[in-house]
Design a protein around this motif. Sequence first.
Motif, PDB file in Angstrom:
ATOM      1  N   HIS A 197       2.715 -12.534   3.858  1.00  0.00           N
ATOM      2  CA  HIS A 197       1.574 -13.427   4.026  1.00  0.00           C
ATOM      3  C   HIS A 197       0.250 -12.682   3.920  1.00  0.00           C
ATOM      4  CE1 HIS A 197       4.376 -16.469   5.310  1.00  0.00           C
ATOM      5  NE2 HIS A 197       4.846 -15.654   6.234  1.00  0.00           N
ATOM      6  N   PHE A 198       0.237 -11.425   4.242  1.00  0.00           N
ATOM      7  CA  PHE A 198      -1.018 -10.691   4.355  1.00  0.00           C
ATOM      8  C   PHE A 198      -1.386  -9.913   3.092  1.00  0.00           C
ATOM      9  CE2 PHE A 198       0.155 -11.347   8.734  1.00  0.00           C
ATOM     10  CZ  PHE A 198      -1.053 -11.620   9.345  1.00  0.00           C
ATOM     11  N   PHE A 199      -0.397  -9.407   2.375  1.00  0.00           N
ATOM     12  CA  PHE A 199      -0.719  -8.408   1.359  1.00  0.00           C
ATOM     13  C   PHE A 199      -0.682  -8.911  -0.081  1.00  0.00           C
ATOM     14  CE2 PHE A 199       0.516  -5.801   4.976  1.00  0.00           C
ATOM     15  CZ  PHE A 199      -0.627  -5.020   5.076  1.00  0.00           C
ATOM     16  N   GLU A 200       0.005  -9.996  -0.356  1.00  0.00           N
ATOM     17  CA  GLU A 200       0.056 -10.458  -1.736  1.00  0.00           C
ATOM     18  C   GLU A 200      -1.216 -11.224  -2.071  1.00  0.00           C
ATOM     19  OE1 GLU A 200       3.740 -12.553  -2.044  1.00  0.00           O
ATOM     20  OE2 GLU A 200       4.835 -10.740  -2.545  1.00  0.00           O
ATOM     21  N   GLY A 201      -1.736 -10.954  -3.231  1.00  0.00           N
ATOM     22  CA  GLY A 201      -2.874 -11.705  -3.712  1.00  0.00           C
ATOM     23  C   GLY A 201      -4.232 -11.191  -3.269  1.00  0.00           C
ATOM     24  N   ASN A 202      -4.296 -10.112  -2.515  1.00  0.00           N
ATOM     25  CA  ASN A 202      -5.609  -9.567  -2.171  1.00  0.00           C
ATOM     26  C   ASN A 202      -5.686  -8.088  -2.543  1.00  0.00           C
ATOM     27  OD1 ASN A 202      -3.702  -9.834  -0.174  1.00  0.00           O
ATOM     28  ND2 ASN A 202      -5.130 -10.117   1.487  1.00  0.00           N
ATOM     29  N   ASP A 203      -5.371  -7.796  -3.767  1.00  0.00           N
ATOM     30  CA  ASP A 203      -5.449  -6.447  -4.328  1.00  0.00           C
ATOM     31  C   ASP A 203      -4.566  -5.446  -3.585  1.00  0.00           C
ATOM     32  OD1 ASP A 203      -7.267  -7.348  -6.212  1.00  0.00           O
ATOM     33  OD2 ASP A 203      -8.989  -6.923  -4.909  1.00  0.00           O
ATOM     34  N   LEU A 204      -3.579  -5.925  -2.886  1.00  0.00           N
ATOM     35  CA  LEU A 204      -2.663  -5.050  -2.163  1.00  0.00           C
ATOM     36  C   LEU A 204      -1.212  -5.304  -2.574  1.00  0.00           C
ATOM     37  CD1 LEU A 204      -4.274  -5.259   1.387  1.00  0.00           C
ATOM     38  CD2 LEU A 204      -4.333  -3.322  -0.168  1.00  0.00           C
ATOM     39  N   ASP A 205      -1.029  -5.747  -3.816  1.00  0.00           N
ATOM     40  CA  ASP A 205       0.326  -6.045  -4.288  1.00  0.00           C
ATOM     41  C   ASP A 205       1.235  -4.817  -4.248  1.00  0.00           C
ATOM     42  OD1 ASP A 205      -0.144  -8.714  -4.674  1.00  0.00           O
ATOM     43  OD2 ASP A 205      -0.743  -8.469  -6.772  1.00  0.00           O
ATOM     44  N   ILE A 206       0.667  -3.635  -4.474  1.00  0.00           N
ATOM     45  CA  ILE A 206       1.478  -2.417  -4.430  1.00  0.00           C
ATOM     46  C   ILE A 206       1.996  -2.162  -3.011  1.00  0.00           C
ATOM     47  CG2 ILE A 206      -0.423  -0.806  -4.048  1.00  0.00           C
ATOM     48  CD1 ILE A 206       1.085   1.042  -6.082  1.00  0.00           C
ATOM     49  N   VAL A 207       1.184  -2.502  -2.007  1.00  0.00           N
ATOM     50  CA  VAL A 207       1.616  -2.380  -0.613  1.00  0.00           C
ATOM     51  C   VAL A 207       2.737  -3.367  -0.343  1.00  0.00           C
ATOM     52  CG1 VAL A 207       0.902  -2.620   1.795  1.00  0.00           C
ATOM     53  CG2 VAL A 207      -0.637  -1.558   0.147  1.00  0.00           C
TER      54      VAL A 207
ATOM     55  N   LYS B 289      -1.753  -2.494   9.521  1.00  0.00           N
ATOM     56  CA  LYS B 289      -2.881  -3.077  10.266  1.00  0.00           C
ATOM     57  C   LYS B 289      -4.189  -2.444   9.828  1.00  0.00           C
ATOM     58  CE  LYS B 289      -4.804  -3.264  14.897  1.00  0.00           C
ATOM     59  NZ  LYS B 289      -4.704  -2.794  16.253  1.00  0.00           N
ATOM     60  N   ARG B 290      -4.218  -1.133   9.780  1.00  0.00           N
ATOM     61  CA  ARG B 290      -5.449  -0.429   9.414  1.00  0.00           C
ATOM     62  C   ARG B 290      -5.842  -0.728   7.958  1.00  0.00           C
ATOM     63  NH1 ARG B 290      -8.567   3.642  11.584  1.00  0.00           N
ATOM     64  NH2 ARG B 290      -7.210   3.424  13.367  1.00  0.00           N
ATOM     65  N   LEU B 291      -4.879  -0.674   7.057  1.00  0.00           N
ATOM     66  CA  LEU B 291      -5.157  -0.902   5.637  1.00  0.00           C
ATOM     67  C   LEU B 291      -5.659  -2.316   5.390  1.00  0.00           C
ATOM     68  CD1 LEU B 291      -4.975   0.201   2.732  1.00  0.00           C
ATOM     69  CD2 LEU B 291      -2.643  -0.679   2.671  1.00  0.00           C
ATOM     70  N   PHE B 292      -4.987  -3.289   5.990  1.00  0.00           N
ATOM     71  CA  PHE B 292      -5.392  -4.674   5.780  1.00  0.00           C
ATOM     72  C   PHE B 292      -6.801  -4.914   6.317  1.00  0.00           C
ATOM     73  CE2 PHE B 292      -5.639  -9.158   7.002  1.00  0.00           C
ATOM     74  CZ  PHE B 292      -5.362  -9.749   5.777  1.00  0.00           C
ATOM     75  N   CYS B 293      -7.092  -4.379   7.484  1.00  0.00           N
ATOM     76  CA  CYS B 293      -8.426  -4.577   8.073  1.00  0.00           C
ATOM     77  C   CYS B 293      -9.510  -3.892   7.249  1.00  0.00           C
ATOM     78  CB  CYS B 293      -8.447  -4.082   9.516  1.00  0.00           C
ATOM     79  SG  CYS B 293      -7.491  -5.131  10.622  1.00  0.00           S
ATOM     80  N   GLU B 294      -9.203  -2.715   6.688  1.00  0.00           N
ATOM     81  CA  GLU B 294     -10.191  -2.016   5.862  1.00  0.00           C
ATOM     82  C   GLU B 294     -10.468  -2.767   4.572  1.00  0.00           C
ATOM     83  OE1 GLU B 294      -9.414   2.109   5.088  1.00  0.00           O
ATOM     84  OE2 GLU B 294      -9.219   2.558   7.237  1.00  0.00           O
ATOM     85  N   VAL B 295      -9.407  -3.191   3.901  1.00  0.00           N
ATOM     86  CA  VAL B 295      -9.579  -3.863   2.607  1.00  0.00           C
ATOM     87  C   VAL B 295     -10.239  -5.225   2.777  1.00  0.00           C
ATOM     88  CG1 VAL B 295      -8.338  -4.890   0.669  1.00  0.00           C
ATOM     89  CG2 VAL B 295      -7.728  -2.621   1.475  1.00  0.00           C
ATOM     90  N   GLU B 296      -9.838  -5.967   3.786  1.00  0.00           N
ATOM     91  CA  GLU B 296     -10.377  -7.307   3.997  1.00  0.00           C
ATOM     92  C   GLU B 296     -11.645  -7.312   4.840  1.00  0.00           C
ATOM     93  OE1 GLU B 296      -9.340 -10.279   2.678  1.00  0.00           O
ATOM     94  OE2 GLU B 296      -8.124  -8.960   1.442  1.00  0.00           O
ATOM     95  N   ASN B 297     -12.062  -6.134   5.296  1.00  0.00           N
ATOM     96  CA  ASN B 297     -13.274  -5.976   6.084  1.00  0.00           C
ATOM     97  C   ASN B 297     -13.230  -6.792   7.387  1.00  0.00           C
ATOM     98  OD1 ASN B 297     -15.694  -4.710   6.539  1.00  0.00           O
ATOM     99  ND2 ASN B 297     -16.907  -6.221   5.413  1.00  0.00           N
ATOM    100  N   TYR B 298     -12.092  -6.725   8.061  1.00  0.00           N
ATOM    101  CA  TYR B 298     -11.933  -7.361   9.367  1.00  0.00           C
ATOM    102  C   TYR B 298     -11.976  -6.296  10.454  1.00  0.00           C
ATOM    103  CZ  TYR B 298     -10.299 -11.849   7.505  1.00  0.00           C
ATOM    104  OH  TYR B 298     -10.202 -13.049   6.879  1.00  0.00           O
ATOM    105  N   SER B 299     -12.347  -6.691  11.635  1.00  0.00           N
ATOM    106  CA  SER B 299     -12.258  -5.811  12.792  1.00  0.00           C
ATOM    107  C   SER B 299     -10.781  -5.676  13.163  1.00  0.00           C
ATOM    108  CB  SER B 299     -13.031  -6.414  13.958  1.00  0.00           C
ATOM    109  OG  SER B 299     -12.718  -5.739  15.147  1.00  0.00           O
TER     110      SER B 299
END
Length: 164
Positions: free
Chosen positions: A58-68, A125-135
Amino acid sequence: MNKKIQLSNLLPFIFLMAFAMLCIIMLLFPALYASNGVVKEFYPNADNGFVWLSFNTHFFEGNDLDIVADFLKNISWIQLIIGVISCVLVLYGFLINKLKRMERLVVSLGFISMFLYTAEGIVCKRLFCEVENYSESYFSTMSFVPIIIGMILFVGYCITLMIF
Protein backbone atom coordinates in the motif's frame (compact mmCIF):
# COMPACT_ATOMS: atom_id res chain seq x y z
CA MET A 1 9.71 -47.97 17.58
CA ASN A 2 7.29 -47.24 20.38
CA LYS A 3 8.84 -44.47 22.38
CA LYS A 4 7.32 -42.58 25.26
CA ILE A 5 6.79 -38.90 24.93
CA GLN A 6 8.24 -37.44 28.08
CA LEU A 7 7.87 -33.96 29.46
CA SER A 8 11.63 -33.50 29.17
CA ASN A 9 11.33 -33.99 25.40
CA LEU A 10 8.00 -32.25 24.90
CA LEU A 11 8.65 -28.86 26.55
CA PRO A 12 11.78 -28.01 24.53
CA PHE A 13 9.93 -29.11 21.39
CA ILE A 14 6.99 -26.81 22.20
CA PHE A 15 9.26 -23.79 22.77
CA LEU A 16 11.35 -24.46 19.66
CA MET A 17 8.27 -25.11 17.51
CA ALA A 18 6.69 -21.86 18.75
CA PHE A 19 9.94 -20.09 17.85
CA ALA A 20 9.92 -21.64 14.36
CA MET A 21 6.25 -20.77 13.84
CA LEU A 22 6.99 -17.20 14.89
CA CYS A 23 9.13 -16.95 11.75
CA ILE A 24 5.89 -17.29 9.76
CA ILE A 25 3.56 -15.44 12.15
CA MET A 26 5.91 -12.45 12.34
CA LEU A 27 4.89 -11.53 8.81
CA LEU A 28 1.54 -10.44 10.26
CA PHE A 29 3.10 -7.69 12.37
CA PRO A 30 2.82 -4.30 10.67
CA ALA A 31 6.19 -3.18 9.41
CA LEU A 32 4.75 0.17 8.37
CA TYR A 33 1.42 1.71 9.27
CA ALA A 34 -0.15 5.14 9.62
CA SER A 35 -0.24 6.08 13.28
CA ASN A 36 -1.90 9.48 13.06
CA GLY A 37 -5.62 9.97 12.33
CA VAL A 38 -5.02 12.48 9.55
CA VAL A 39 -2.64 10.21 7.68
CA LYS A 40 -4.94 7.18 8.10
CA GLU A 41 -7.41 8.85 5.74
CA PHE A 42 -4.80 8.61 3.00
CA TYR A 43 -3.20 5.31 4.06
CA PRO A 44 -5.79 3.24 5.93
CA ASN A 45 -3.97 -0.09 5.62
CA ALA A 46 -0.80 -1.38 7.18
CA ASP A 47 1.97 -3.01 5.21
CA ASN A 48 3.30 -6.25 6.63
CA GLY A 49 5.19 -9.23 5.29
CA PHE A 50 2.09 -10.99 3.98
CA VAL A 51 0.94 -7.84 2.19
CA TRP A 52 4.35 -7.66 0.55
CA LEU A 53 4.13 -11.37 -0.23
CA SER A 54 0.92 -10.72 -2.14
CA PHE A 55 2.78 -8.27 -4.39
CA ASN A 56 0.48 -5.47 -3.26
CA THR A 57 2.17 -2.94 -1.01
CA HIS A 58 0.00 0.00 0.00
CA PHE A 59 2.84 2.39 0.74
CA PHE A 60 5.55 1.84 -1.83
CA GLU A 61 3.99 1.14 -5.21
CA GLY A 62 3.31 4.10 -7.41
CA ASN A 63 5.38 6.70 -5.57
CA ASP A 64 8.79 6.25 -7.18
CA LEU A 65 9.59 3.43 -4.77
CA ASP A 66 8.73 0.47 -6.99
CA ILE A 67 12.23 -0.95 -6.51
CA VAL A 68 11.62 -0.99 -2.74
CA ALA A 69 8.29 -2.75 -3.29
CA ASP A 70 9.99 -5.41 -5.42
CA PHE A 71 12.73 -5.88 -2.83
CA LEU A 72 10.17 -6.28 -0.02
CA LYS A 73 8.23 -8.84 -2.04
CA ASN A 74 11.31 -10.98 -2.57
CA ILE A 75 12.44 -10.71 1.06
CA SER A 76 8.96 -11.71 2.26
CA TRP A 77 9.13 -14.89 0.22
CA ILE A 78 12.53 -15.71 1.69
CA GLN A 79 11.24 -15.10 5.22
CA LEU A 80 8.22 -17.34 4.63
CA ILE A 81 10.46 -20.11 3.26
CA ILE A 82 12.77 -19.79 6.29
CA GLY A 83 9.74 -20.13 8.57
CA VAL A 84 8.48 -23.25 6.81
CA ILE A 85 11.94 -24.84 6.76
CA SER A 86 12.39 -24.09 10.47
CA CYS A 87 9.05 -25.70 11.34
CA VAL A 88 9.88 -28.79 9.28
CA LEU A 89 13.33 -29.08 10.88
CA VAL A 90 11.90 -28.87 14.41
CA LEU A 91 9.22 -31.46 13.67
CA TYR A 92 11.72 -33.78 11.97
CA GLY A 93 14.22 -33.39 14.83
CA PHE A 94 11.52 -34.22 17.37
CA LEU A 95 10.30 -37.27 15.45
CA ILE A 96 13.78 -38.78 15.07
CA ASN A 97 14.69 -37.76 18.63
CA LYS A 98 17.52 -35.47 17.50
CA LEU A 99 15.99 -32.10 18.29
CA LYS A 100 19.24 -30.92 19.89
CA ARG A 101 21.03 -31.30 16.55
CA MET A 102 18.48 -29.10 14.75
CA GLU A 103 18.29 -26.33 17.36
CA ARG A 104 21.28 -24.27 16.20
CA LEU A 105 20.14 -24.17 12.61
CA VAL A 106 16.54 -23.33 13.53
CA VAL A 107 17.54 -20.61 16.01
CA SER A 108 20.09 -19.13 13.60
CA LEU A 109 17.66 -19.04 10.69
CA GLY A 110 14.90 -17.68 12.91
CA PHE A 111 16.92 -14.84 14.38
CA ILE A 112 18.33 -13.90 10.97
CA SER A 113 14.79 -13.69 9.63
CA MET A 114 13.53 -11.73 12.65
CA PHE A 115 16.44 -9.25 12.57
CA LEU A 116 15.86 -8.79 8.85
CA TYR A 117 12.17 -8.07 9.45
CA THR A 118 13.04 -5.55 12.16
CA ALA A 119 15.50 -3.80 9.85
CA GLU A 120 12.90 -3.77 7.06
CA GLY A 121 10.39 -2.00 9.25
CA ILE A 122 12.84 0.62 10.47
CA VAL A 123 14.29 1.30 7.01
CA CYS A 124 10.87 1.33 5.33
CA LYS A 125 9.50 3.84 7.81
CA ARG A 126 12.44 6.18 7.37
CA LEU A 127 12.58 5.82 3.57
CA PHE A 128 8.86 6.34 3.08
CA CYS A 129 8.82 9.42 5.32
CA GLU A 130 11.84 10.93 3.54
CA VAL A 131 10.51 10.37 0.03
CA GLU A 132 6.96 11.46 0.82
CA ASN A 133 8.15 14.30 3.05
CA TYR A 134 6.14 13.16 6.08
CA SER A 135 7.13 13.46 9.71
CA GLU A 136 8.19 10.11 11.14
CA SER A 137 5.69 10.64 13.94
CA TYR A 138 2.90 9.99 11.41
CA PHE A 139 4.09 6.42 10.81
CA SER A 140 5.03 3.55 13.07
CA THR A 141 6.42 0.06 12.87
CA MET A 142 5.78 -3.05 14.96
CA SER A 143 8.46 -5.07 13.19
CA PHE A 144 10.57 -5.25 16.35
CA VAL A 145 7.92 -7.19 18.33
CA PRO A 146 8.67 -10.62 16.76
CA ILE A 147 12.32 -10.46 17.79
CA ILE A 148 11.31 -9.68 21.38
CA ILE A 149 8.89 -12.62 21.40
CA GLY A 150 11.58 -14.77 19.75
CA MET A 151 14.05 -13.94 22.50
CA ILE A 152 11.49 -14.81 25.18
CA LEU A 153 10.77 -18.16 23.49
CA PHE A 154 14.48 -18.87 23.13
CA VAL A 155 15.08 -18.14 26.82
CA GLY A 156 12.16 -20.45 27.66
CA TYR A 157 13.70 -23.14 25.48
CA CYS A 158 17.10 -22.76 27.20
CA ILE A 159 15.49 -22.90 30.65
CA THR A 160 13.64 -26.13 29.81
CA LEU A 161 16.94 -27.65 28.64
CA MET A 162 18.61 -26.70 31.92
CA ILE A 163 15.75 -28.01 34.07
CA PHE A 164 15.37 -31.31 32.27
